[in-house]
Design an enzyme around this catalytic site. Structure first.
Site, short mmCIF file in Angstrom:
data_model
loop_
_atom_site.label_atom_id
_atom_site.label_comp_id
_atom_site.label_asym_id
_atom_site.label_seq_id
_atom_site.Cartn_x
_atom_site.Cartn_y
_atom_site.Cartn_z
N ASP A 241 53.78 100.08 5.99
CA ASP A 241 53.92 101.53 5.88
C ASP A 241 52.69 102.12 5.18
O ASP A 241 52.17 101.54 4.22
CB ASP A 241 55.19 101.83 5.06
N GLU A 291 46.94 81.43 5.53
CA GLU A 291 47.36 80.28 4.73
C GLU A 291 48.67 79.69 5.25
O GLU A 291 48.82 78.48 5.40
CB GLU A 291 47.50 80.71 3.27
#
Length: 570
Positions: A241, A291
């Site tokens: 957002d 990752e």
């Protein structure tokens, strides 16, 4: 519409037991990208506004258990994944975008155990799960903000937000002239612990949503924790957002916007939006996703709500080490006009695709008037026809697409809610109905001929949180599934073709010469899409009957407000 003959697809994932009162053939499995291509590049994601999707417990509010109950419906529709609007602990001043705890489920929506069950069922059905995250602001009930109010001016607690002394006699005026997106000033004054009027704090939306100060290292550390919390629970990505927000000019000077007044929603303030420092945040978040991908080989997605002026500016957000994608809102805001559509599509394909990302197309969402109403121009017949044609156009373009719940039902905007039932804070801040969002958030109609149309379980005593109009009976999932000429079947057929036709890989758009009022393009070997924006029929770019069309489309003719797809091999 013309029902296509579809090539056979691979077997779908195993069925699981999910309650669903409607039946339809199983969808094909999730789209398989080309070698070395991530799933998100061409995915079609279905946006679930949880509050309005399915109420499982009869309290009139949709919940996570209701989402899980309807996953079979979404799988049959043929989408690749689901995006959930916020379901976190919140006082609900902005229906979940005011978050008090980013790592817990609000009891009105369920609990973490229900969320974990939803993740598991999405995995079984082959659906990706994307969750909303809101890094620009939090709730005024968040522990950090409550601590900031208690700690007083100059405290480390207040440094995590934007607190400032006021201007004028006794600091009685806001620190600057910034306006809130939801109307009114972007500042509110606090009462200090000794009872005196004190500092002001910044909120670009409502006073219940104080903006976080991303120049404070604790904020970045906290959101690193939040991302990892949900990634550890198995989500496939995040919708971000206000992705162009976060950083504000450090000196908080006046905005140069000359039109700011009490009713203005200031979305053009260059001092509060699109600051260059924000890109370092997205590089850090991308590193977190990479990752996790390195651990298990599953690509994670970051898709941003980056409201910026031009496609070229948006392209900066989707550079290879930043967000994977950003919603392309220029098409969302486009009027029903050929030149406008072509200009914004060409701009997106040129600027965004050049970064190595793909365009993320969207025609509807929880903040905008639905296309059935938006494109109508006051004509109730034209609205649905144009909305269906625009959907078929969007789904023919290279890149990803997001569908907002209910657009596959052909739902119109509800425009006649009484003032006393409107919940949108925009209305309560401005006292204007312009731009209010409740009309596209009405709870979905699933079955039956009367409210709540299967949204709540049989025997529920609570009414849906927003009232459903009687005319929703014509748009229930039960009804449109039984009608092969409905929006639902158009979407499902288009999604199946996106999977099965080789032209829907990474093939670029080639614009075709076409009659006045017609937008036409080709992709790959022989795929042609055309849309008639005019008021009368036009010659079709291909003489044969189309593979799929948004309405009746005889060979060689493209009727007004109609889109069609062909496979043409000269």
């Amino acid at each position: 519409m013309i029902t296509p003959t579809l090539p056979a697809g691979p077997a779908g994932p195993p069925e699981v037991s999910v309650p669903a009162p409607v039946t339809a053939p199983a969808a094909l499995p999730a789209a398989v990208p080309g070698a070395g291509q991530a799933w998100w590049r061409n995915a079609v994601i279905y946006q679930v506004y949880v509050r309005s999707f399915q109420d499982s417990d009869g309290d009139g509010i949709g919940d996570l258990a209701g989402v899980r109950e309807r996953l079979g419906y979404l799988r049959r529709l043929g989408v690749d994944g689901v995006w959930l609007n916020p379901f976190y602990v919140s006082p609900q001043h902005d229906h979940g975008y005011d978050i008090a705890d980013h790592c817990a489920v609000d009891p009105v929506y369920g609990d973490l155990a229900e969320f974990d069950a939803l993740v598991q069922e999405c995995r079984l059905l082959g659906l990706k799960l994307v969750v909303d995250t809101v890094p620009n602001h939090c709730s005024s009930q968040h522990p950090w903000f409550r601590a900031a109010l208690a700690a007083g001016p100059g405290s480390p607690e207040r440094a995590r937000f934007h607190f400032a002394d006021g201007r004028g006699p006794g600091g009685s005026l806001p620190p600057n002239n910034w306006r809130a997106m939801f109307g009114g000033p972007a500042w509110s004054r606090v009462t200090e612990s000794d009872g005196r009027q004190g500092q002001w704090y910044l909120h670009l939306f409502t006073p219940e949503q104080p903006d976080l100060n991303w120049r404070h290292p604790a904020v970045a550390e906290e959101f690193d924790r939040v991302l990892r919390f949900w990634l550890d629970r198995g989500v496939d990505g995040f919708r971000i957002d206000v992705a162009a927000g976060l950083f504000k000019h450090p000196e908080l000077p006046d905005s140069p916007d000359p039109d700011a007044d009490e009713r203005t929603r200031d979305s053009v303030n260059p001092l509060a939006w699109n600051q260059p420092e924000v890109h370092a945040v997205w590089r850090a978040w991308r590193a977190v996703c990479e990752e996790y991908t390195a651990k298990d080989g599953r690509d994670r997605l970051l898709v941003g709500e980056a409201s910026v002026p031009t496609p070229a500016e948006q392209a900066k957000y989707v550079r290879p080490d930043e967000l994977h994608q950003a919603f392309f809102f220029h098409l969302l805001h486009a009027p029903w006009d050929l030149d406008h559509f072509r200009t914004v599509i060409a701009g997106a394909l040129e600027d965004i695709a050049a970064t190595g990302s793909t365009v993320t197309w969207v025609l509807n969402n929880h903040d905008q008037v639905r296309t059935v109403t938006r494109f109508a121009g006051g004509d109730p017949v034209l609205g649905p026809a144009r909305a269906a044609a625009a959907a078929l156009l969007m789904l023919a373009l290279p890149g990803a697409a997001y569908l907002y719940q209910g657009e596959e039902l052909g739902l119109p905007e509800v425009t006649d809610l009484p003032d006393e039932l409107i919940t949108d804070p925009i209305f309560h801040r401005t006292r204007s109905r312009v731009g209010i969002r409740d009309g596209c958030r009405i709870p979905l109609p699933w079955s039956g001929g009367r409210p709540p149309f299967g949204f709540s379980p049989e025997g529920a005593t609570a009414q849906p949180w927003l009232p459903q109009p009687e005319h929703f009976a014509a748009h229930t999932a039960e009804r449109v599934l039984a009608d092969t000429g409905s929006f639902w079947h158009l979407y499902r057929d288009a999604l199946q073709l996106r999977r099965s036709l080789p032209q829907f890989g990474e093939a670029a758009v080639r614009w075709l010469e076409s009659p006045p009022g017609v937008l036409a393009f080709a992709r790959g070997e022989g795929f042609v899409c055309a849309v008639n924006f005019g008021d009368g029929p036009a010659p079709a770019p291909v003489a044969a009957a189309p593979l799929l069309a948004s309405g009746p489309c005889p060979p060689g003719v493209l009727p007004a407000a109609t889109a069609a797809w062909w496979i043409h091999r000269p």
